[in-house]
Design a protein around this motif. Structure first.
Motif, PDB file in Angstrom:
ATOM      1  N   ALA A   1      65.987  90.819 139.234  1.00  0.00           N
ATOM      2  CA  ALA A   1      66.181  90.885 137.786  1.00  0.00           C
ATOM      3  C   ALA A   1      66.117  92.321 137.267  1.00  0.00           C
ATOM      4  O   ALA A   1      66.893  92.709 136.393  1.00  0.00           O
ATOM      5  N   ASP A   2      65.193  93.128 137.813  1.00  0.00           N
ATOM      6  CA  ASP A   2      65.084  94.523 137.385  1.00  0.00           C
ATOM      7  C   ASP A   2      66.320  95.326 137.770  1.00  0.00           C
ATOM      8  O   ASP A   2      66.805  96.166 136.997  1.00  0.00           O
ATOM      9  N   ARG A   3      66.833  95.073 138.969  1.00  0.00           N
ATOM     10  CA  ARG A   3      68.016  95.821 139.432  1.00  0.00           C
ATOM     11  C   ARG A   3      69.263  95.409 138.647  1.00  0.00           C
ATOM     12  O   ARG A   3      70.073  96.255 138.244  1.00  0.00           O
ATOM     13  N   LEU A   4      69.451  94.100 138.476  1.00  0.00           N
ATOM     14  CA  LEU A   4      70.638  93.609 137.783  1.00  0.00           C
ATOM     15  C   LEU A   4      70.509  93.716 136.269  1.00  0.00           C
ATOM     16  O   LEU A   4      71.515  93.635 135.558  1.00  0.00           O
ATOM     17  N   GLN A   5      69.266  93.874 135.785  1.00  0.00           N
ATOM     18  CA  GLN A   5      68.986  93.831 134.352  1.00  0.00           C
ATOM     19  C   GLN A   5      69.573  92.552 133.733  1.00  0.00           C
ATOM     20  O   GLN A   5      70.136  92.562 132.637  1.00  0.00           O
ATOM     21  N   ASN A   6      69.415  91.462 134.484  1.00  0.00           N
ATOM     22  CA  ASN A   6      69.911  90.158 134.021  1.00  0.00           C
ATOM     23  C   ASN A   6      68.802  89.135 134.229  1.00  0.00           C
ATOM     24  O   ASN A   6      68.873  88.274 135.105  1.00  0.00           O
ATOM     25  N   TYR A   7      67.758  89.253 133.428  1.00  0.00           N
ATOM     26  CA  TYR A   7      66.604  88.374 133.549  1.00  0.00           C
ATOM     27  C   TYR A   7      66.975  86.927 133.237  1.00  0.00           C
ATOM     28  O   TYR A   7      66.528  85.997 133.906  1.00  0.00           O
ATOM     29  N   LYS A   8      67.792  86.740 132.222  1.00  0.00           N
ATOM     30  CA  LYS A   8      68.118  85.385 131.789  1.00  0.00           C
ATOM     31  C   LYS A   8      68.960  84.651 132.823  1.00  0.00           C
ATOM     32  O   LYS A   8      68.714  83.477 133.129  1.00  0.00           O
ATOM     33  N   GLY A   9      69.966  85.341 133.381  1.00  0.00           N
ATOM     34  CA  GLY A   9      70.780  84.714 134.413  1.00  0.00           C
ATOM     35  C   GLY A   9      69.985  84.404 135.666  1.00  0.00           C
ATOM     36  O   GLY A   9      70.176  83.362 136.307  1.00  0.00           O
ATOM     37  N   THR A  10      69.056  85.299 136.019  1.00  0.00           N
ATOM     38  CA  THR A  10      68.199  85.072 137.189  1.00  0.00           C
ATOM     39  C   THR A  10      67.321  83.845 136.985  1.00  0.00           C
ATOM     40  O   THR A  10      67.137  83.028 137.902  1.00  0.00           O
ATOM     41  N   ILE A  11      66.773  83.709 135.791  1.00  0.00           N
ATOM     42  CA  ILE A  11      65.916  82.563 135.474  1.00  0.00           C
ATOM     43  C   ILE A  11      66.696  81.252 135.574  1.00  0.00           C
ATOM     44  O   ILE A  11      66.222  80.267 136.168  1.00  0.00           O
ATOM     45  N   MET A  12      67.896  81.221 135.035  1.00  0.00           N
ATOM     46  CA  MET A  12      68.692  79.992 135.064  1.00  0.00           C
ATOM     47  C   MET A  12      69.110  79.633 136.493  1.00  0.00           C
ATOM     48  O   MET A  12      69.136  78.458 136.869  1.00  0.00           O
ATOM     49  N   SER A  13      69.433  80.649 137.298  1.00  0.00           N
ATOM     50  CA  SER A  13      69.765  80.380 138.706  1.00  0.00           C
ATOM     51  C   SER A  13      68.570  79.764 139.427  1.00  0.00           C
ATOM     52  O   SER A  13      68.716  78.844 140.236  1.00  0.00           O
ATOM     53  N   GLY A  14      67.380  80.282 139.126  1.00  0.00           N
ATOM     54  CA  GLY A  14      66.173  79.749 139.748  1.00  0.00           C
ATOM     55  C   GLY A  14      65.954  78.284 139.434  1.00  0.00           C
ATOM     56  O   GLY A  14      65.570  77.495 140.315  1.00  0.00           O
TER      57      GLY A  14
ATOM     58  N   ILE B   1      62.654  72.595 154.418  1.00  0.00           N
ATOM     59  CA  ILE B   1      63.815  73.255 153.807  1.00  0.00           C
ATOM     60  C   ILE B   1      63.842  72.982 152.304  1.00  0.00           C
ATOM     61  O   ILE B   1      64.103  73.877 151.487  1.00  0.00           O
ATOM     62  N   ALA B   2      63.556  71.728 151.928  1.00  0.00           N
ATOM     63  CA  ALA B   2      63.502  71.381 150.503  1.00  0.00           C
ATOM     64  C   ALA B   2      62.416  72.188 149.794  1.00  0.00           C
ATOM     65  O   ALA B   2      62.629  72.717 148.687  1.00  0.00           O
ATOM     66  N   LEU B   3      61.253  72.310 150.429  1.00  0.00           N
ATOM     67  CA  LEU B   3      60.168  73.094 149.844  1.00  0.00           C
ATOM     68  C   LEU B   3      60.540  74.567 149.748  1.00  0.00           C
ATOM     69  O   LEU B   3      60.177  75.254 148.780  1.00  0.00           O
ATOM     70  N   PHE B   4      61.280  75.071 150.740  1.00  0.00           N
ATOM     71  CA  PHE B   4      61.730  76.472 150.708  1.00  0.00           C
ATOM     72  C   PHE B   4      62.638  76.719 149.509  1.00  0.00           C
ATOM     73  O   PHE B   4      62.524  77.750 148.825  1.00  0.00           O
ATOM     74  N   LEU B   5      63.558  75.806 149.239  1.00  0.00           N
ATOM     75  CA  LEU B   5      64.447  75.953 148.081  1.00  0.00           C
ATOM     76  C   LEU B   5      63.655  75.950 146.772  1.00  0.00           C
ATOM     77  O   LEU B   5      63.953  76.729 145.846  1.00  0.00           O
ATOM     78  N   ILE B   6      62.654  75.079 146.692  1.00  0.00           N
ATOM     79  CA  ILE B   6      61.813  75.039 145.491  1.00  0.00           C
ATOM     80  C   ILE B   6      61.088  76.373 145.311  1.00  0.00           C
ATOM     81  O   ILE B   6      61.029  76.930 144.209  1.00  0.00           O
ATOM     82  N   ALA B   7      60.559  76.918 146.410  1.00  0.00           N
ATOM     83  CA  ALA B   7      59.842  78.186 146.342  1.00  0.00           C
ATOM     84  C   ALA B   7      60.779  79.332 145.973  1.00  0.00           C
ATOM     85  O   ALA B   7      60.431  80.207 145.155  1.00  0.00           O
ATOM     86  N   ALA B   8      61.989  79.345 146.553  1.00  0.00           N
ATOM     87  CA  ALA B   8      62.947  80.412 146.263  1.00  0.00           C
ATOM     88  C   ALA B   8      63.377  80.371 144.792  1.00  0.00           C
ATOM     89  O   ALA B   8      63.442  81.408 144.118  1.00  0.00           O
ATOM     90  N   GLY B   9      63.653  79.172 144.278  1.00  0.00           N
ATOM     91  CA  GLY B   9      64.035  79.047 142.871  1.00  0.00           C
ATOM     92  C   GLY B   9      62.902  79.449 141.940  1.00  0.00           C
ATOM     93  O   GLY B   9      63.121  80.109 140.913  1.00  0.00           O
ATOM     94  N   ASN B  10      61.682  79.079 142.325  1.00  0.00           N
ATOM     95  CA  ASN B  10      60.529  79.444 141.520  1.00  0.00           C
ATOM     96  C   ASN B  10      60.342  80.956 141.484  1.00  0.00           C
ATOM     97  O   ASN B  10      59.940  81.525 140.460  1.00  0.00           O
ATOM     98  N   GLY B  11      60.653  81.629 142.598  1.00  0.00           N
ATOM     99  CA  GLY B  11      60.553  83.084 142.638  1.00  0.00           C
ATOM    100  C   GLY B  11      61.500  83.757 141.663  1.00  0.00           C
ATOM    101  O   GLY B  11      61.163  84.800 141.076  1.00  0.00           O
ATOM    102  N   LEU B  12      62.667  83.193 141.476  1.00  0.00           N
ATOM    103  CA  LEU B  12      63.628  83.749 140.518  1.00  0.00           C
ATOM    104  C   LEU B  12      63.238  83.433 139.081  1.00  0.00           C
ATOM    105  O   LEU B  12      63.626  84.150 138.153  1.00  0.00           O
ATOM    106  N   PHE B  13      62.474  82.384 138.889  1.00  0.00           N
ATOM    107  CA  PHE B  13      62.163  81.896 137.543  1.00  0.00           C
ATOM    108  C   PHE B  13      60.852  82.451 136.977  1.00  0.00           C
ATOM    109  O   PHE B  13      60.812  83.047 135.902  1.00  0.00           O
ATOM    110  N   LYS B  14      59.778  82.288 137.720  1.00  0.00           N
ATOM    111  CA  LYS B  14      58.435  82.389 137.170  1.00  0.00           C
ATOM    112  C   LYS B  14      58.096  83.776 136.630  1.00  0.00           C
ATOM    113  O   LYS B  14      57.786  83.945 135.451  1.00  0.00           O
TER     114      LYS B  14
END
Length: 553
Positions: A97-110, A143-156
């Motif tokens: 998010a810091d590099r892309l300066q797109n916090y909102k898009g990163t959150i929605m992807s998560g 694998i399902a838990l990994f996806l949840i963790a990865a999405g949470n990393g983009l969101f939280k």
């Protein structure tokens, strides 16, 4: 869970809702009157995501044990790695998010990635007999838990960074009105993060009821009722490693978990155990559909209000301003001091989270094996913590507000030190209780005949979670506030990610709680270890207090 248990759980849920609604109104009114306008919208988006997460989190450890028949320690390790990733991935999420300066898009992807993970988790995949689930199904679950963790990393962390920027802008606007207005605005940041934190827990107080109630509904359709000891006993029987005591326990419980009278001596016990495990675990799978819905609701809320949210400040190019060498040195020194203070507090927070997140580990096992759960399933007791967060937050806010008005404001670092002492009190209480009751290790306890087990009442969990929640309110939301104060403006996302990364490191080791509970000969020693860790952390925090208070002024 019997008919009485299900109705008791519903009565408790209704009672909680009646108590929580007035507090929710209070928080909304307070936030709209004294805080940035986007606070409630951000909190609602976070509340939806947390609701879906806590549905899964409340049952995850016990679900892994019941579905795959693995030991508490192994399930605890899987849970710990997942819980570590939940927070660890917030660091790369902040960097993105810091590099892309797109916090909102990163959150929605998560949010969308998390929804996909919950979809996979909701599928009742067994890959064979429910009592002998193949290893590839466990990999599929991971694998399902990994996806949840990865999405949470983009969101939280990125949503927290946006909230921090709200208060940066809030203070900038207040500064234009004069020093008094600026001082008032700065005093609102801690309470703002506390309100934000409360909305997380509104979802958390309801979520633990979802999986148990759906599981019990499905059991009822098959003329079965809930018992927390049955899955482990069924796996033992199907694996052929039961001793005489365990066989007697299974025989006794088999006659109780069937809604229709059966004779355990004449039925096919293998078929009975297979059926019980399939129905029991399928009900939990179905509950994750609610998590999918919660992710999508959170996505819609955020998408509708995202235009009103600020973006954390971009880093200014060095060529844009002609700094003198002295100014550059001063700026670099300030950033180093800020980051040093941040890492110092992260080190203390690490030990807090290691102790606090036992609610999904050793405290869940304690609730399952040592507490009377005749009326309410052990997973549901996790609602106590978020319930106390909602009820106690305004009390703590009023106390700190009154002290600030009298010129006796308590600094954030000092609040964190107090919180470490309070969480130590929770484990001192459990240690004293286990000593008085003479509780052995968990592995010795399961070999005890059911009729000889001296269980404690639910009041033990209520009192324990009371201490833990008060400590949490002194540390977690105020830690987020501390990070938003001290982080360099161009590193907001990364610094919020570092806070969550410290939590990740702590979570990687939380499985040790279950390991100690099941293997240390006397249970009171396990709880005493946690108490000593917290007291030592408090001492370290007090030793750094003056330095931290100077940095944060």
């Amino acid at each position: 869970m019997s008919w009485i248990q299900a109705n008791t759980a519903m009565a408790v849920l209704i009672g909680i809702a009646i108590v929580v609604i007035p507090f929710l109104i209070y928080y909304v009114v307070t936030a709209n009157r004294n805080h940035p306008k986007g606070l409630i919208a951000a909190a609602l988006s976070n509340m939806g995501e947390r609701f879906g997460y806590y549905i899964m989190n409340a049952v995850l450890l016990l679900f892994i044990c019941s579905k795959f028949g693995i030991s508490d320690s192994m399930a605890g390790f899987i849970y710990a790695v997942f819980y570590c990733c939940i927070y660890l991935f917030s660091l790369p999420g902040g960097i993105v998010a810091d590099r892309l300066q797109n916090y909102k898009g990163t959150i929605m992807s998560g949010l969308l990635i998390m929804a996909l993970g919950y979809v996979l988790l909701a599928l009742p995949v067994f890959g064979g007999a429910p009592g002998n689930v193949p290893s590839w199904v466990l990999v599929f679950t991971c694998i399902a838990l990994f996806l949840i963790a990865a999405g949470n990393g983009l969101f939280k962390g990125n949503l927290q960074a946006i909230v921090g920027q709200m208060y940066d802008n809030f203070e900038i606007e207040a500064a234009k009105k004069g020093p008094e207005a600026l001082a008032l605005a700065k005093s609102k940041r801690d309470s703002g993060f506390q309100i934000f934190y409360v909305f997380i827990n509104i979802g958390g107080v309801i979520a633990p009821f979802v999986a148990p109630l759906l599981r019990e509904w499905l059991l009822k359709t098959k003329d079965l009722v809930y018992n927390s000891q049955m899955p482990a006993l069924c796996h033992q029987y199907l694996n052929g490693n039961m001793d005489a005591t365990a066989m007697n326990n299974l025989t006794e419980l088999a006659g109780k978990v069937s809604a229709t009278p059966i004779d355990p001596a004449t039925i096919d016990m293998g078929a009975f155990c297979e059926n019980y495990l399939q129905v029991f675990n399928t009900g939990v799978h179905f509950s994750f559909i609610a998590s999918v819905a919660a992710m999508l609701i959170s996505f819609v809320i955020f998408a509708c209000v995202k235009k009103n949210f600020p973006n954390p400040v971009r880093k200014e190019k060095s060529a844009a301003v002609d700094y003198t060498p002295e100014e550059r040195i001063a700026q670099a020194k300030e950033i180093k001091q800020r980051m040093a203070a941040l890492f110092a507090v992260l080190g203390v927070a690490l030990f807090f989270w290691f102790s606090f997140h036992q609610n999904g580990q050793s405290l869940s096992i304690f609730a399952r094996d040592f507490v009377k759960t005749d009326s309410i399933a052990p997973e549901i007791w996790q609602c106590i913590n978020p319930f106390f967060v909602i009820v106690l937050t305004p009390i703590i806010m009023l106390i700190f507000g009154a002290l600030a008005r009298k010129g006796k404001d308590v600094s954030t670092p000092k609040k964190i030190a107090i919180g470490m002492f309070i969480v130590a009190c929770a484990y001192i209480f459990l240690s004293a209780l286990a000593k008085v009751m003479g509780y052995p290790s968990g592995s010795e306890w399961v070999d005890t005949p059911i009729e000889q087990r001296n269980l404690v009442g639910p009041w033990v969990l209520i009192l324990t979670y009371f201490f833990l929640t008060v400590a949490e309110l002194f540390i977690s939301p105020l830690g987020l506030s501390f990070v938003s104060k001290i982080a360099p403006k161009h590193l907001q996302g990364i610094c919020q990610g570092l806070w969550l990364c410290a939590t990740a490191v702590a979570n990687l080791f939380i499985f040790l709680g279950v390991t100690m509970l099941n293997n240390i000969g006397q249970q009171w020693i396990t709880w005493l270890i946690f108490a000593l860790i917290c007291l030592a952390s408090m001492g370290v925090m007090l030793g750094m207090l003056k330095w931290l208070e100077r940095i944060t002024k």
